[in-house]
Write a protein that holds these residues in place. Structure first.
Motif, mmCIF file in Angstrom:
data_model
loop_
_atom_site.group_PDB
_atom_site.id
_atom_site.type_symbol
_atom_site.label_atom_id
_atom_site.label_comp_id
_atom_site.label_asym_id
_atom_site.label_seq_id
_atom_site.Cartn_x
_atom_site.Cartn_y
_atom_site.Cartn_z
ATOM 1 N N PHE A 231 0.765 -1.422 -0.153
ATOM 2 C CA PHE A 231 0.017 0.083 0.182
ATOM 3 C C PHE A 231 1.051 1.215 0.060
ATOM 4 C CE2 PHE A 231 -2.549 -3.134 2.205
ATOM 5 C CZ PHE A 231 -3.484 -3.581 1.141
ATOM 6 N N GLY A 232 1.999 1.304 -0.736
ATOM 7 C CA GLY A 232 2.939 2.263 -0.710
ATOM 8 C C GLY A 232 3.451 3.033 0.647
ATOM 9 N N LEU A 233 3.711 2.002 1.593
ATOM 10 C CA LEU A 233 4.241 2.340 2.806
ATOM 11 C C LEU A 233 5.769 2.382 2.769
ATOM 12 C CD1 LEU A 233 1.871 0.552 5.386
ATOM 13 C CD2 LEU A 233 1.862 3.121 4.863
ATOM 14 N N PHE A 234 6.460 2.954 3.265
ATOM 15 C CA PHE A 234 7.827 3.058 3.377
ATOM 16 C C PHE A 234 8.452 3.233 2.048
ATOM 17 C CE2 PHE A 234 6.328 0.043 6.698
ATOM 18 C CZ PHE A 234 6.512 1.010 7.767
ATOM 19 N N THR A 235 8.130 4.185 1.265
ATOM 20 C CA THR A 235 8.732 4.324 -0.121
ATOM 21 C C THR A 235 10.239 4.173 -0.181
ATOM 22 O OG1 THR A 235 7.009 5.964 -0.186
ATOM 23 C CG2 THR A 235 8.526 5.952 -2.048
ATOM 24 N N ALA A 236 10.556 3.416 -1.328
ATOM 25 C CA ALA A 236 12.061 3.247 -1.611
ATOM 26 C C ALA A 236 12.131 3.603 -3.049
ATOM 27 C CB ALA A 236 12.082 1.770 -1.552
ATOM 28 N N ASP B 263 0.380 -0.899 -9.703
ATOM 29 C CA ASP B 263 -1.033 -1.060 -8.812
ATOM 30 C C ASP B 263 -1.945 -0.451 -9.620
ATOM 31 O OD1 ASP B 263 0.242 -2.569 -6.568
ATOM 32 O OD2 ASP B 263 0.538 -0.482 -5.411
ATOM 33 N N PHE B 264 -3.277 -1.034 -9.449
ATOM 34 C CA PHE B 264 -4.080 -0.190 -10.597
ATOM 35 C C PHE B 264 -5.469 -0.408 -10.161
ATOM 36 C CE2 PHE B 264 -3.290 -4.671 -11.715
ATOM 37 C CZ PHE B 264 -4.487 -5.137 -12.027
ATOM 38 N N ILE B 265 -6.099 -1.314 -9.081
ATOM 39 C CA ILE B 265 -7.279 -1.638 -8.672
ATOM 40 C C ILE B 265 -7.455 -0.349 -7.455
ATOM 41 C CG2 ILE B 265 -8.907 -3.139 -7.239
ATOM 42 C CD1 ILE B 265 -7.183 -5.284 -8.038
ATOM 43 N N ASP B 266 -8.433 0.433 -7.817
ATOM 44 C CA ASP B 266 -8.766 1.585 -7.071
ATOM 45 C C ASP B 266 -10.223 1.804 -6.395
ATOM 46 O OD1 ASP B 266 -9.193 4.223 -5.802
ATOM 47 O OD2 ASP B 266 -8.357 5.250 -7.708
ATOM 48 N N VAL B 267 -10.429 1.528 -5.103
ATOM 49 C CA VAL B 267 -11.774 1.749 -4.598
ATOM 50 C C VAL B 267 -11.769 2.911 -3.695
ATOM 51 C CG1 VAL B 267 -12.376 -0.622 -5.148
ATOM 52 C CG2 VAL B 267 -11.230 -0.024 -2.955
ATOM 53 N N GLN B 268 -11.019 3.933 -4.065
ATOM 54 C CA GLN B 268 -11.016 5.091 -3.086
ATOM 55 C C GLN B 268 -12.388 5.865 -2.733
ATOM 56 O OE1 GLN B 268 -7.806 7.925 -3.906
ATOM 57 N NE2 GLN B 268 -6.475 6.094 -4.579
ATOM 58 N N ARG B 269 -13.443 5.637 -3.995
ATOM 59 C CA ARG B 269 -14.849 6.434 -3.808
ATOM 60 C C ARG B 269 -15.472 5.761 -2.914
ATOM 61 N NH1 ARG B 269 -16.757 6.679 -9.746
ATOM 62 N NH2 ARG B 269 -15.693 4.646 -9.950
ATOM 63 N N TRP C 186 -5.838 3.222 -0.638
ATOM 64 C CA TRP C 186 -4.899 2.830 -1.496
ATOM 65 C C TRP C 186 -5.352 1.987 -2.553
ATOM 66 C CZ3 TRP C 186 -5.906 1.469 3.884
ATOM 67 C CH2 TRP C 186 -5.078 2.292 4.828
ATOM 68 N N VAL C 187 -4.400 2.138 -3.604
ATOM 69 C CA VAL C 187 -4.487 1.502 -4.976
ATOM 70 C C VAL C 187 -3.563 0.362 -4.815
ATOM 71 C CG1 VAL C 187 -4.121 1.648 -7.408
ATOM 72 C CG2 VAL C 187 -4.928 3.941 -6.094
ATOM 73 N N PHE C 188 -4.135 -0.970 -5.297
ATOM 74 C CA PHE C 188 -3.485 -2.319 -5.103
ATOM 75 C C PHE C 188 -3.620 -3.137 -6.337
ATOM 76 C CE2 PHE C 188 -7.953 -2.320 -3.617
ATOM 77 C CZ PHE C 188 -8.523 -3.416 -3.990
ATOM 78 N N ASN C 189 -3.319 -4.455 -6.252
ATOM 79 C CA ASN C 189 -3.388 -5.149 -7.412
ATOM 80 C C ASN C 189 -3.622 -6.633 -6.849
ATOM 81 O OD1 ASN C 189 -0.729 -6.892 -6.303
ATOM 82 N ND2 ASN C 189 0.233 -5.095 -7.207
ATOM 83 N N ILE C 190 -3.543 -7.622 -7.853
ATOM 84 C CA ILE C 190 -3.981 -8.928 -7.403
ATOM 85 C C ILE C 190 -3.089 -9.636 -6.405
ATOM 86 C CG2 ILE C 190 -4.498 -11.299 -8.535
ATOM 87 C CD1 ILE C 190 -6.546 -9.203 -9.442
ATOM 88 N N ALA C 191 -1.792 -9.390 -6.688
ATOM 89 C CA ALA C 191 -0.753 -9.972 -5.639
ATOM 90 C C ALA C 191 -1.084 -9.455 -4.207
ATOM 91 C CB ALA C 191 0.494 -9.655 -6.203
ATOM 92 N N ASP C 192 -1.347 -8.177 -4.084
ATOM 93 C CA ASP C 192 -1.630 -7.586 -2.786
ATOM 94 C C ASP C 192 -2.692 -7.974 -2.374
ATOM 95 O OD1 ASP C 192 0.403 -5.751 -3.217
ATOM 96 O OD2 ASP C 192 -0.896 -3.994 -3.639
ATOM 97 N N SER C 193 -3.859 -8.218 -3.075
ATOM 98 C CA SER C 193 -5.123 -8.944 -2.690
ATOM 99 C C SER C 193 -4.737 -10.538 -2.070
ATOM 100 C CB SER C 193 -6.233 -9.079 -3.560
ATOM 101 O OG SER C 193 -6.404 -7.908 -4.123
ATOM 102 N N ALA C 194 -4.144 -11.297 -2.736
ATOM 103 C CA ALA C 194 -3.436 -12.520 -2.750
ATOM 104 C C ALA C 194 -3.062 -12.581 -1.147
ATOM 105 C CB ALA C 194 -2.999 -13.182 -3.506
ATOM 106 N N ILE C 195 -2.086 -11.719 -1.006
ATOM 107 C CA ILE C 195 -1.201 -11.593 0.111
ATOM 108 C C ILE C 195 -2.234 -11.223 1.480
ATOM 109 C CG2 ILE C 195 0.479 -10.251 1.581
ATOM 110 C CD1 ILE C 195 2.008 -10.017 -1.272
#
Length: 161
Positions: free
Chosen positions: A59-64, A122-128, A134-143
């Motif tokens: 979720f974009g935490l701890f930007t590298a 990341d591309f799945i966005d439910v901010q509304r 956060w914007v996320f993806n399939i891998a993030d959802s699986a985790i």
């Protein structure tokens, strides 16, 4: 060396499926739909497709932003996946096998992105919805779902033997 359990093979198969679906979705987003050229597109209800190159952790935490951190995060993800894959070899409970498979697949899916692009797609966005920024993806959802399965497994009652 002990043989891999049936649920271990289930975990490996699920991990492979997650990696495949994750990478295919990212290929479609980047090269077929060309989301980077559109930036954001409303789809239905609160769902939008929004292009974000995530250089941080989940979720974009701890930007590298430095290249060294890219490789540290990539190696960490691969290391976690390997450790979980070793654990999955002897999985004896369904929730454990499912949880490990989902987390392994998600970790490897995002590691592939860091290796290829230097950032996670990341591309799945439910901010509304108003409560999930956060914007996320399939891998993030699986985790995330995998961790829920691991937590549920950890709360099981041990049978008296």
């Amino acid at each position: 060396m002990k043989a891999i359990s049936k649920l271990g093979w289930t975990a490996y198969g699920l991990a492979a499926l997650v990696i495949l679906v994750d990478q295919l979705s990212k290929y479609w987003i980047l090269y077929v739909y060309d989301l980077p050229g559109r930036f954001s597109t409303p789809i239905v209800g609160p769902l939008s497709l929004t292009m974000v190159w995530n250089r941080g952790v989940s979720f974009g935490l701890f930007t590298a932003d430095q290249d060294l951190m890219r490789w540290v995060l990539t190696l960490f993800s691969v290391g976690v996946a390997i450790a979980l894959a070793v654990w999955a070899r002897k999985a004896a409970r369904p929730f454990l096998g499912i949880g490990l498979g989902l987390v392994i697949g998600g970790a490897i899916g995002n590691a592939i992105d860091r290796f290829r692009f230097g950032a996670v797609v990341d591309f799945i966005d439910v901010q509304r919805l108003g409560f999930f920024p956060w914007v996320f993806n399939i891998a993030d959802s699986a985790i995330t779902i995998g961790v829920v399965f691991l937590l549920l497994d950890s709360m099981r009652k041990e049978s008296a033997a």
